[in-house]
Design a protein around this motif. Structure first.
Motif, PDB file in Angstrom:
ATOM      1  N   ASN A   1      -3.524   5.161  50.231  1.00  0.00           N
ATOM      2  CA  ASN A   1      -3.639   6.580  49.970  1.00  0.00           C
ATOM      3  C   ASN A   1      -4.644   7.180  50.920  1.00  0.00           C
TER       4      ASN A   1
ATOM      5  N   GLU B   1      -7.311   8.863  46.761  1.00  0.00           N
ATOM      6  CA  GLU B   1      -7.056   9.467  45.454  1.00  0.00           C
ATOM      7  C   GLU B   1      -7.899   8.860  44.345  1.00  0.00           C
TER       8      GLU B   1
ATOM      9  N   GLU C   1       1.575  14.643  48.097  1.00  0.00           N
ATOM     10  CA  GLU C   1       0.635  14.300  47.024  1.00  0.00           C
ATOM     11  C   GLU C   1       0.397  15.496  46.113  1.00  0.00           C
ATOM     12  N   PRO C   2       0.088  15.239  44.841  1.00  0.00           N
ATOM     13  CA  PRO C   2      -0.043  13.923  44.208  1.00  0.00           C
ATOM     14  C   PRO C   2       1.299  13.206  44.112  1.00  0.00           C
ATOM     15  N   MET C   3       1.272  11.903  44.345  1.00  0.00           N
ATOM     16  CA  MET C   3       2.491  11.116  44.358  1.00  0.00           C
ATOM     17  C   MET C   3       3.239  11.219  43.027  1.00  0.00           C
TER      18      MET C   3
ATOM     19  N   GLN D   1       6.549   6.952  43.678  1.00  0.00           N
ATOM     20  CA  GLN D   1       5.267   6.265  43.864  1.00  0.00           C
ATOM     21  C   GLN D   1       5.463   4.837  44.370  1.00  0.00           C
TER      22      GLN D   1
END
Length: 425
Positions: free
Chosen positions: A74, A78, A154-156, A170
């Protein structure tokens, strides 16, 4: 000797009552407000000195398994962001990504903006794609090709239609091995029976990867995490075992100055009070640590990528021998940091129809039934009631189903039939 035993009993009882009197306000306060909760006890005691836990860097105190993540590549780090203040809203973060190279053309950007505008409260897409396609004279396949590019922002998991698709998004961005990837896809597409794959090769690797996924995908943005300091960290260690760790390094340090003459009654009394304050702080740690262990025991599926299961405050209260209202105040304003973000302790407790079934689970099942129903013959409330009672083995009444429908913004069966005929749903 009998007199001595009675004297010791009274003294111990007095010490315990002092500790409990200090313990309740200390237990009920959040970790960030703990110093303020202790202030009344400290200001009236000249032998006590308190050093704030805020004087050190919070991030340095978090286990590396959380800060560094657990196998997810990431670029935005994150895992660290999950434990610090969210400086931007979800929509600001998304808007920054709605451009080339993922969305290079005006129509692709318009589709992306439509997807963002039609995210539900959990970050799942629930827009009327057909209506958009008709208005812009494009086919649904073209629309879906653009929407599926959300797998790379993102966010995934954001922009997926449901939990399984979010996990697939994801999965594609995880560091799962090529050998384990096909099993990962298979298990995610069959989440209801995920543990039936336990005898398959690479099962442990897949479960470890899934445990890092966010559910729901916008979980980090669901509430303002400003000034949130977690009391507990729950994470997988190097042996892939779940560990519960107190954020005890963030607690205030209490120093007792014993240089005063203890022969003076006033000083002796203040030292006793100071020691009871230390005891109260230790009781707070012990209580919340036990809460953490129980949450892991009851909500293990959540920490490996599943849903939060039904858990009532009464269950916890019975374990502690306290009233549920005491437990409710104890978990208020307390947070847990894990691989899936920072969550309020209260989020692990769901309102229950009975001891085993939560209304959240029933609502989720109800939504699934409506999504899969026949458009020519939508399910009536009575039919929904029968299916729910059969599934969860509970007794309910029709008006409860009607109430849940309204809370979920689902129309009645006759209204849904009209909407289906008009092509509006």
């Amino acid at each position: 000797m009998a007199v001595l035993r009675q004297s010791q009993s009274v003294e111990n009882k007095h010490k315990l009552s002092n500790t409990l009197r200090n313990w309740l306000p200390i237990l009920h306060s959040s970790l960030s407000d703990l110093g303020e909760a202790m202030e009344p006890f400290v200001s009236a005691n000249p032998v006590v000195e308190v050093k704030s836990g805020y004087e050190e860097d919070f991030e340095k105190k978090i286990p590396k398994k959380i800060v560094s993540g657990s196998g997810v590549n990431n670029s935005r780090t994150e895992q660290i962001e999950a434990l610090t203040i969210q400086s931007k809203s979800l929509y600001e973060v998304l808007d920054e990504q709605l451009e080339a190279p993922l969305f290079p053309t005006p129509i692709s950007q318009e589709i992306a903006q439509f997807v963002v505008a039609n995210l539900d409260e959990n970050g799942y897409y629930e827009g009327e794609s057909d209506e958009f396609c008709q208005e812009h004279n494009i086919d649904l396949d073209a629309f879906e090709k653009v929407r599926l590019r959300f797998a790379h922002i993102e966010p995934m998991g954001i922009g997926a239609k449901d939990l399984s698709e979010s996990f697939l998004f994801q999965l594609d961005n995880s560091e799962i091995s090529n050998e384990a990837y096909p099993l990962g896809v298979e298990m995610i597409n069959d989440l209801q029976n995920i543990h039936s794959y336990s005898n398959r090769e690479h099962f442990s690797e897949v479960m470890h990867i899934i445990s890092t996924f966010k559910n729901p995908p916008n979980i980090e943005y669901q509430e303002d995490s400003s000034h949130v300091v977690p009391d507990l960290m729950i994470y997988f260690n190097d042996e892939q075992q779940i560990e519960v760790k107190l954020n005890d390094a963030y607690y205030p340090a209490i120093n007792i100055d014993t240089s005063y003459g203890v022969e003076h009654d006033f000083v002796s009394q203040k030292i006793k009070e100071a020691k009871s304050l230390v005891d109260a702080l230790e009781m707070r740690k012990a209580t919340l640590y036990k809460v953490g262990l129980m949450i892991v025991e009851y909500q293990y599926d959540f920490f490996i990528g599943g849903q939060i299961m039904p858990l009532t405050l009464k269950t916890l209260a019975d374990e502690f021998g306290h009233n549920p209202s005491t437990i409710s105040r104890a978990i208020a304003n307390k947070y847990i940091a894990c691989d899936r973000g920072v969550l309020a302790m209260k989020d692990f407790f769901t309102t229950a129809i009975d001891e085993d079934v939560s209304n959240a689970a029933i609502k989720e099942f109800l939504v699934g039934l409506v999504k899969a129903e026949s458009r020519e013959k939508p399910l009536s409330d009575m039919k929904l009631l029968d299916l729910i009672q059969e599934k969860f083995k509970v007794k309910m009444v029709r008006r409860t189903i009607a109430k849940y429908r309204k809370q979920l913004n689902i129309a009645g069966s006759s209204e849904r039939k009209k909407l289906y005929q008009l092509g509006l749903s």
